[in-house]
Design a protein around this motif. Structure first.
Motif, PDB file in Angstrom:
ATOM      1  N   VAL A 487      42.485  57.304  34.824  1.00 43.12           N
ATOM      2  CA  VAL A 487      43.031  56.205  35.235  1.00 43.12           C
ATOM      3  C   VAL A 487      41.964  55.268  35.849  1.00 43.12           C
ATOM      4  CG1 VAL A 487      44.523  55.083  36.811  1.00 43.12           C
ATOM      5  CG2 VAL A 487      45.029  57.284  35.318  1.00 43.12           C
ATOM      6  N   LEU A 488      40.976  55.945  36.758  1.00 44.17           N
ATOM      7  CA  LEU A 488      39.948  54.936  37.118  1.00 44.17           C
ATOM      8  C   LEU A 488      39.105  54.335  36.188  1.00 44.17           C
ATOM      9  CD1 LEU A 488      39.162  57.198  40.509  1.00 44.17           C
ATOM     10  CD2 LEU A 488      40.198  54.991  40.378  1.00 44.17           C
ATOM     11  N   TYR A 489      38.763  55.134  35.121  1.00 48.63           N
ATOM     12  CA  TYR A 489      37.920  54.567  34.086  1.00 48.63           C
ATOM     13  C   TYR A 489      38.774  53.378  33.525  1.00 48.63           C
ATOM     14  CZ  TYR A 489      35.791  54.268  29.469  1.00 48.63           C
ATOM     15  OH  TYR A 489      35.335  53.930  28.189  1.00 48.63           O
ATOM     16  N   TYR A 490      39.735  53.449  33.007  1.00 48.82           N
ATOM     17  CA  TYR A 490      40.380  52.150  32.144  1.00 48.82           C
ATOM     18  C   TYR A 490      40.808  51.147  33.348  1.00 48.82           C
ATOM     19  CZ  TYR A 490      40.820  55.013  27.923  1.00 48.82           C
ATOM     20  OH  TYR A 490      40.426  55.715  26.822  1.00 48.82           O
ATOM     21  N   GLU A 491      40.881  51.580  34.423  1.00 45.99           N
ATOM     22  CA  GLU A 491      41.144  50.504  35.480  1.00 45.99           C
ATOM     23  C   GLU A 491      39.880  49.676  35.654  1.00 45.99           C
ATOM     24  OE1 GLU A 491      43.128  48.049  38.190  1.00 45.99           O
ATOM     25  OE2 GLU A 491      43.993  49.604  36.537  1.00 45.99           O
ATOM     26  N   GLN A 492      38.698  50.264  35.560  1.00 47.26           N
ATOM     27  CA  GLN A 492      37.308  49.968  35.793  1.00 47.26           C
ATOM     28  C   GLN A 492      37.213  48.982  34.381  1.00 47.26           C
ATOM     29  OE1 GLN A 492      34.012  52.372  35.748  1.00 47.26           O
ATOM     30  NE2 GLN A 492      32.734  51.188  36.882  1.00 47.26           N
ATOM     31  N   MET A 493      37.481  49.365  33.321  1.00 50.19           N
ATOM     32  CA  MET A 493      37.345  48.675  32.171  1.00 50.19           C
ATOM     33  C   MET A 493      38.268  47.292  32.284  1.00 50.19           C
ATOM     34  SD  MET A 493      37.052  51.306  29.035  1.00 50.19           S
ATOM     35  CE  MET A 493      37.120  49.965  27.803  1.00 50.19           C
ATOM     36  N   ARG A 494      39.377  47.395  32.789  1.00 45.32           N
ATOM     37  CA  ARG A 494      40.134  46.465  32.652  1.00 45.32           C
ATOM     38  C   ARG A 494      39.565  44.875  33.916  1.00 45.32           C
ATOM     39  NH1 ARG A 494      45.983  47.851  34.768  1.00 45.32           N
ATOM     40  NH2 ARG A 494      46.080  48.939  32.736  1.00 45.32           N
ATOM     41  N   LEU A 495      39.218  45.815  35.019  1.00 47.71           N
ATOM     42  CA  LEU A 495      38.361  44.915  35.679  1.00 47.71           C
ATOM     43  C   LEU A 495      37.153  44.110  35.384  1.00 47.71           C
ATOM     44  CD1 LEU A 495      38.213  43.765  38.791  1.00 47.71           C
ATOM     45  CD2 LEU A 495      37.245  45.869  39.256  1.00 47.71           C
ATOM     46  N   ARG A 496      36.439  44.920  34.586  1.00 44.27           N
ATOM     47  CA  ARG A 496      35.239  44.377  33.939  1.00 44.27           C
ATOM     48  C   ARG A 496      35.635  43.365  32.875  1.00 44.27           C
ATOM     49  NH1 ARG A 496      30.077  48.363  33.372  1.00 44.27           N
ATOM     50  NH2 ARG A 496      29.923  48.769  35.565  1.00 44.27           N
ATOM     51  N   THR A 497      36.382  43.555  32.276  1.00 45.59           N
ATOM     52  CA  THR A 497      37.127  42.514  31.075  1.00 45.59           C
ATOM     53  C   THR A 497      37.535  41.496  31.711  1.00 45.59           C
ATOM     54  OG1 THR A 497      37.676  44.531  29.764  1.00 45.59           O
ATOM     55  CG2 THR A 497      38.801  42.346  29.366  1.00 45.59           C
ATOM     56  N   ALA A 498      38.339  41.506  32.773  1.00 46.07           N
ATOM     57  CA  ALA A 498      38.710  40.155  33.665  1.00 46.07           C
ATOM     58  C   ALA A 498      37.655  39.551  34.193  1.00 46.07           C
ATOM     59  CB  ALA A 498      39.963  40.640  34.889  1.00 46.07           C
ATOM     60  N   MET A 499      36.439  40.085  34.526  1.00 50.38           N
ATOM     61  CA  MET A 499      35.379  39.377  35.061  1.00 50.38           C
ATOM     62  C   MET A 499      34.783  38.778  34.105  1.00 50.38           C
ATOM     63  SD  MET A 499      34.045  42.339  37.893  1.00 50.38           S
ATOM     64  CE  MET A 499      32.338  41.533  38.050  1.00 50.38           C
ATOM     65  N   THR A 500      34.445  39.432  32.795  1.00 48.92           N
ATOM     66  CA  THR A 500      33.978  38.736  31.766  1.00 48.92           C
ATOM     67  C   THR A 500      34.691  37.604  31.302  1.00 48.92           C
ATOM     68  OG1 THR A 500      33.070  40.852  31.167  1.00 48.92           O
ATOM     69  CG2 THR A 500      33.011  39.027  29.538  1.00 48.92           C
ATOM     70  N   THR A 501      35.916  37.811  31.347  1.00 50.22           N
ATOM     71  CA  THR A 501      36.753  36.395  30.818  1.00 50.22           C
ATOM     72  C   THR A 501      36.721  35.414  31.774  1.00 50.22           C
ATOM     73  OG1 THR A 501      38.331  37.886  30.131  1.00 50.22           O
ATOM     74  CG2 THR A 501      39.105  35.733  30.264  1.00 50.22           C
ATOM     75  N   SER A 502      36.458  35.624  32.967  1.00 48.27           N
ATOM     76  CA  SER A 502      36.416  34.618  34.218  1.00 48.27           C
ATOM     77  C   SER A 502      34.998  33.935  33.896  1.00 48.27           C
ATOM     78  CB  SER A 502      36.381  35.060  35.602  1.00 48.27           C
ATOM     79  OG  SER A 502      35.829  36.030  35.875  1.00 48.27           O
ATOM     80  N   PHE A 503      33.974  34.665  33.773  1.00 49.22           N
ATOM     81  CA  PHE A 503      32.732  33.944  33.523  1.00 49.22           C
ATOM     82  C   PHE A 503      32.679  33.044  32.106  1.00 49.22           C
ATOM     83  CE2 PHE A 503      30.363  37.650  35.772  1.00 49.22           C
ATOM     84  CZ  PHE A 503      30.259  37.145  36.716  1.00 49.22           C
ATOM     85  N   VAL A 504      33.295  33.461  31.225  1.00 46.11           N
ATOM     86  CA  VAL A 504      33.444  32.544  29.774  1.00 46.11           C
ATOM     87  C   VAL A 504      34.097  31.299  30.156  1.00 46.11           C
ATOM     88  CG1 VAL A 504      34.261  32.605  27.714  1.00 46.11           C
ATOM     89  CG2 VAL A 504      33.111  34.618  28.404  1.00 46.11           C
ATOM     90  N   ASP A 505      35.127  31.534  30.662  1.00 47.12           N
ATOM     91  CA  ASP A 505      36.042  30.478  31.285  1.00 47.12           C
ATOM     92  C   ASP A 505      35.353  29.240  32.129  1.00 47.12           C
ATOM     93  OD1 ASP A 505      38.170  31.396  29.760  1.00 47.12           O
ATOM     94  OD2 ASP A 505      39.242  32.158  31.515  1.00 47.12           O
ATOM     95  N   GLY A 506      34.351  29.619  33.107  1.00 50.40           N
ATOM     96  CA  GLY A 506      33.775  29.220  34.021  1.00 50.40           C
ATOM     97  C   GLY A 506      32.355  28.524  33.401  1.00 50.40           C
ATOM     98  N   GLU A 507      32.187  28.904  32.043  1.00 54.70           N
ATOM     99  CA  GLU A 507      30.861  28.402  31.402  1.00 54.70           C
ATOM    100  C   GLU A 507      29.543  28.965  32.222  1.00 54.70           C
ATOM    101  OE1 GLU A 507      30.995  24.271  30.843  1.00 54.70           O
ATOM    102  OE2 GLU A 507      32.435  24.171  29.446  1.00 54.70           O
ATOM    103  N   GLN A 508      29.682  30.234  32.620  1.00 53.51           N
ATOM    104  CA  GLN A 508      28.767  30.759  33.347  1.00 53.51           C
ATOM    105  C   GLN A 508      27.938  31.612  32.573  1.00 53.51           C
ATOM    106  OE1 GLN A 508      28.052  30.143  36.758  1.00 53.51           O
ATOM    107  NE2 GLN A 508      29.298  28.707  36.489  1.00 53.51           N
TER     108      GLN A 508
END
Length: 615
Positions: A487-508
Motif C-alpha cells: 500500500v505504501l509503495y503504490y501510494e508513493q507512486m501515486r504521489l510522485r505521479t501527481a508531483m510530476t504532473t504538477s511540474f509539467v502543468d507549471g512548465e517547470q
C-alpha cells in the motif's frame, strides 16, 4: 387464542347454527297443524317433516319412501352425505313446502348440489330446484366478477359434485373473462401507469387492485385455475405477477414471525397434529405460488421473491421450489437491496447466523445469466453488453453484504473468500467497500493465521484503493506487513505521479522532473520489497520536497506581480527589458550551479573575437 381454542369456538358456532336451523324448521312445520310422519336426518340433525311435500319434489326421497325400501322403516330417512349439510336440506325442504326464500350467490352452489343429490328435477314438478338454481347461475352468478368469485368460493366445500356439475368451470371462465375485459379498458385510461413503480412494493398499486382483492378470497387451487384462464386470454405477465404478490401477501401475512417463534421451540414442545396440517397446507400454498410465477424478467419484485424464499426455507419446501426461487432472484439480482440478502439460517445447527450458501448460489446464477447475455449480445451485435452496470451494482451490493456478515464468529474464511472471488476484476472500479469488509472480518476473527490473513488480503487490489483507504491501510495493524508495504509503495507512486504532473502543468523543467517523469526508472530504483522504515523516510522526504515547491511557486507569483508593477511604472523599453531579464534570471534553475564555468565561457568568447579581428 390458541389453535385448539379456535377449533372449539368454530365447533360451538357450528352446533349453534345447526340447532337454530332445526328449531326454525320445527317452527314452520308445526305451523301447518298437521302431524309429521317422517323424520329426516341430514348431517347429524333431525328434521320432523311430512312425506307428501318431500316426495312431490324429490325423486330420491320418493324412491326411499315408496321404492325398494318397503322392508325398512320409512318414517326415518338418513341423508348422511347430503352436500351442504343441514343448512342445505333446510332450504330444500322449504322449497318443497313452497316457502319463499332468497337464492343468492352465497347459497346457489349449495342449493344446486343439494338439488342434484335429492333429484329435484323437472321430472318431479315444473320449475323445480335444479332448474331454478341453473337459471340463477347462468343469468346472475356469471355476469360479473364479484358474483362469480362468491359462487366459486362457496364451491370449495362442495367438491367433487360442484366440479361434475360444471359450476366451477363456468365461474372460472366468467371471472377470467371479466378481469381481462376490465383490464383492457383500464389500460386505455391508465397509459401513464408505471409498471416499474408497481414492482417496487409487495402490494400492487393501480388498476389491478380491485379485482386482485376479490380473487384473494379463493383457495389456491381455484385461484390457480382463474390465473391460468387469464393467461390463456393474453393477460400481461406484469399484471399476473402483481396479482400473485397481492394474493401471497394476504395469504402469508404474519406467517414468518409466528412460524419462527414456533420453530425456535420445536426442540422443547411437540407440534400438534392440526398445526402440522396447517403447515402442510402452507407448504403447498408456497409451492403452488412459486409454480405460478411468470417467467419473464422483472415481472415480480425482487424483495417479494426473497420473502417467498425465506418462507420456503421455514416450511422446508421441496428442493425444486427453492432452486426455482434462487434462479428467479438471480435473473434480477441488481434490483435487490442489502436487507433482501440477509436471509437467516434456519438450520439451528450452530452454524452461521445468515445463510451464506444460498446467497452464493444466487450470485452464481446471476453471473451465469450475465455471461449468457453477454455471449448472445456479442454474437448478435458484436459490441459490449449493456449489463456491465448491473454487474457493478451487484458487486457493490455483495461488498456490503460481506461487511454485514463478516462479524459472524462462525463464518469460515473459505466461505468469505469464495463469495468475494466470484466477481471478475472489472466488476469493481474501487475496492474500498471490499477493503472495509475484509477489515471487519479481520477485526472479528483475531485468531486467524498469517496464511489466512494473506489469503484475505489477496482479494484486494491496492491500486483500486482510494487515498483515504490507503491512509487507513497504512496504519492498520491487522493487515499483514507485506500488504502494508505494498500500500505504501503504490501510494508513493501515486504521489510522485501527481508531483510530476504538477511540474509539467507549471512548465517547470529540471533534473527533478526528469527523474520523476519515468515510472520505469522509479520502479527500478525502489522495490516494494525494501524495508518498511526506508519507505517511510522517503515519503517524508517527498512531503518536504512538495513543501519547498509550494514556497518556490509563492515566490514566483510575487515576482510576477512585481514585474507587472514595473511595467506600469517605467515607460522606457530599456527598463522593461532590464526588468524582464532580471526576472528571467531568477527563474533559471541553474543560476547557482556551475557558476565557475561562466567566466571561462565569457573569456573564451572574447579571445575568439580578438583572433577574428586580428585576422
Amino acid at each position: 387464542m390458541t389453535l385448539m381454542g379456535k377449533v372449539d369456538k368454530f365447533s360451538a358456532m357450528k352446533r349453534s347454527t345447526v340447532s337454530s336451523a332445526a328449531k326454525r324448521t320445527a317452527e314452520w312445520v308445526m305451523s301447518t297443524d298437521v302431524p309429521t310422519d317422517v323424520l329426516v336426518e341430514a348431517g347429524g340433525v333431525s328434521f320432523a317433516l311430512h312425506k307428501f311435500p318431500l316426495v312431490s319434489r324429490s325423486g330420491k326421497i320418493r324412491k326411499l319412501v315408496a321404492g325398494d325400501s318397503r322392508e325398512l322403516d320409512v318414517s326415518f330417512i338418513k341423508l348422511s352425505d347430503l352436500p351442504g349439510g343441514p343448512e342445505a336440506f333446510e332450504l330444500a325442504a322449504k322449497f318443497c313446502y313452497g316457502i319463499n326464500f332468497e337464492i343468492s350467490v352465497t347459497n346457489v352452489a349449495t342449493l344446486r348440489c343439494a338439488a342434484e343429490y335429492l333429484d329435484m328435477t323437472e321430472d318431479y314438478g315444473d320449475g323445480n330446484l335444479v332448474a331454478r338454481t341453473e337459471a340463477f347461475i347462468d343469468e346472475i352468478a356469471t355476469q360479473n366478477l364479484s358474483n362469480a368469485v362468491a359462487v366459486l368460493h362457496s364451491c370449495e366445500s362442495l367438491l367433487p359434485l360442484a366440479e361434475e356439475l360444471k359450476i366451477v368451470n363456468r365461474c372460472v371462465d366468467a371471472a377470467a373473462t371479466e378481469v381481462c375485459r376490465e383490464q383492457l379498458s383500464s389500460l386505455s385510461s391508465h397509459t401513464d401507469f408505471s409498471n416499474s413503480e408497481r414492482m417496487e412494493t409487495l402490494q400492487p398499486k393501480g388498476p389491478v387492485d380491485w379485482w386482485a382483492e376479490d380473487l384473494s378470497i379463493l383457495r389456491i387451487d381455484f385461484y390457480q385455475r382463474v390465473l391460468a384462464a387469464m393467461m390463456s386470454r393474453g393477460l400481461r405477465h406484469e399484471t399476473i405477477g402483481a396479482a400473485l404478490m397481492h394474493y401471497a401477501h394476504r395469504a402469508l401475512k404474519g406467517f414468518n414471525r409466528k412460524q419462527v417463534a414456533r420453530d425456535s421451540s420445536r426442540t422443547k414442545l411437540k407440534v400438534h397434529d392440526s398445526a402440522t396440517a396447517i403447515e402442510h397446507e402452507q407448504r403447498i400454498l408456497v409451492e403452488t405460488i412459486v409454480s405460478m410465477l411468470p417467467r419473464e424478467k422483472n415481472s415480480i419484485s425482487c424483495s417479494f421473491l426473497f420473502g417467498l424464499l425465506r418462507t420456503a426455507l421455514i416450511l422446508d419446501t421441496t428442493m425444486a421450489c427453492r432452486i426455482d426461487l434462487e434462479q428467479r432472484i438471480g435473473m434480477q439480482l441488481e434490483r435487490a437491496t442489502l436487507d433482501d440478502l440477509l436471509v437467516p439460517a434456519f438450520s439451528y445447527s450452530g452454524d452461521t447466523l445468515f445463510d451464506v450458501d444460498i446467497i452464493h448460489r444466487i450470485v452464481v446464477s446471476f453471473l451465469k445469466q450475465e455471461s449468457d447475455d453477454n455471449k448472445v449480445m456479442y454474437e448478435s451485435d458484436g459490441g459490449a453488453s449493456p449489463s456491465q452496470s448491473a454487474l457493478m451494482r451487484v458487486a457493490k451490493l455483495m461488498d456490503g453484504y460481506l461487511a454485514e456478515v463478516a462479524p459472524d464468529p462462525n463464518l469460515k474464511v473459505s466461505k468469505f473468500i469464495a463469495l468475494a472471488e466470484l466477481f471478475p476484476d472489472h466488476a469493481r472500479l474501487v475496492d474500498d467497500s471490499l477493503y472495509r469488509a475484509v477489515d471487519i472480518y479481520l477485526k472479528a476473527h483475531p485468531a486467524l493465521s498469517d496464511l489466512e490473513r494473506k489469503k484475505l488480503c489477496k482479494l484486494l487490489d491496492v491500486q483500486k484503493l482510494s487515498q483515504e483507504a490507503c491512509q487507513h491501510a497504512a496504519q492498520n495493524e491487522r493487515l499483514p506487513v507485506q500488504m502494508v508495504v505494498q500500500v505504501l509503495y503504490y501510494e508513493q507512486m501515486r504521489l510522485r505521479t501527481a508531483m510530476t504532473t504538477s511540474f509539467v502543468d507549471g512548465e517547470q523543467v529540471g533534473p527533478y522532473s526528469q527523474k520523476a517523469a519515468g515510472p520505469g526508472g522509479l520502479s527500478a530504483a525502489i522495490s516494494p520489497r525494501d524495508h518498511y522504515s526506508s519507505i517511510r523516510r522517503e515519503n517524508r522526504e517527498l512531503k518536504l520536497e512538495v513543501a519547498r515547491m509550494r514556497m518556490r511557486l509563492t515566490d514566483l507569483e510575487k515576482d510576477h506581480v512585481n514585474m507587472k508593477e514595473g511595467i506600469q511604472k517605467t515607460g522606457s523599453s530599456s527598463k522593461f527589458l532590464s526588468s524582464v531579464t532580471k526576472t528571467l534570471s531568477k527563474l533559471n534553475p541553474f543560476r547557482f550551479k556551475d557558476s565557475s564555468n561562466v567566466p571561462n565561457a565569457k573569456s573564451g568568447m572574447n579571445s575568439r573575437r580578438r583572433r577574428h579581428s586580428i585576422s
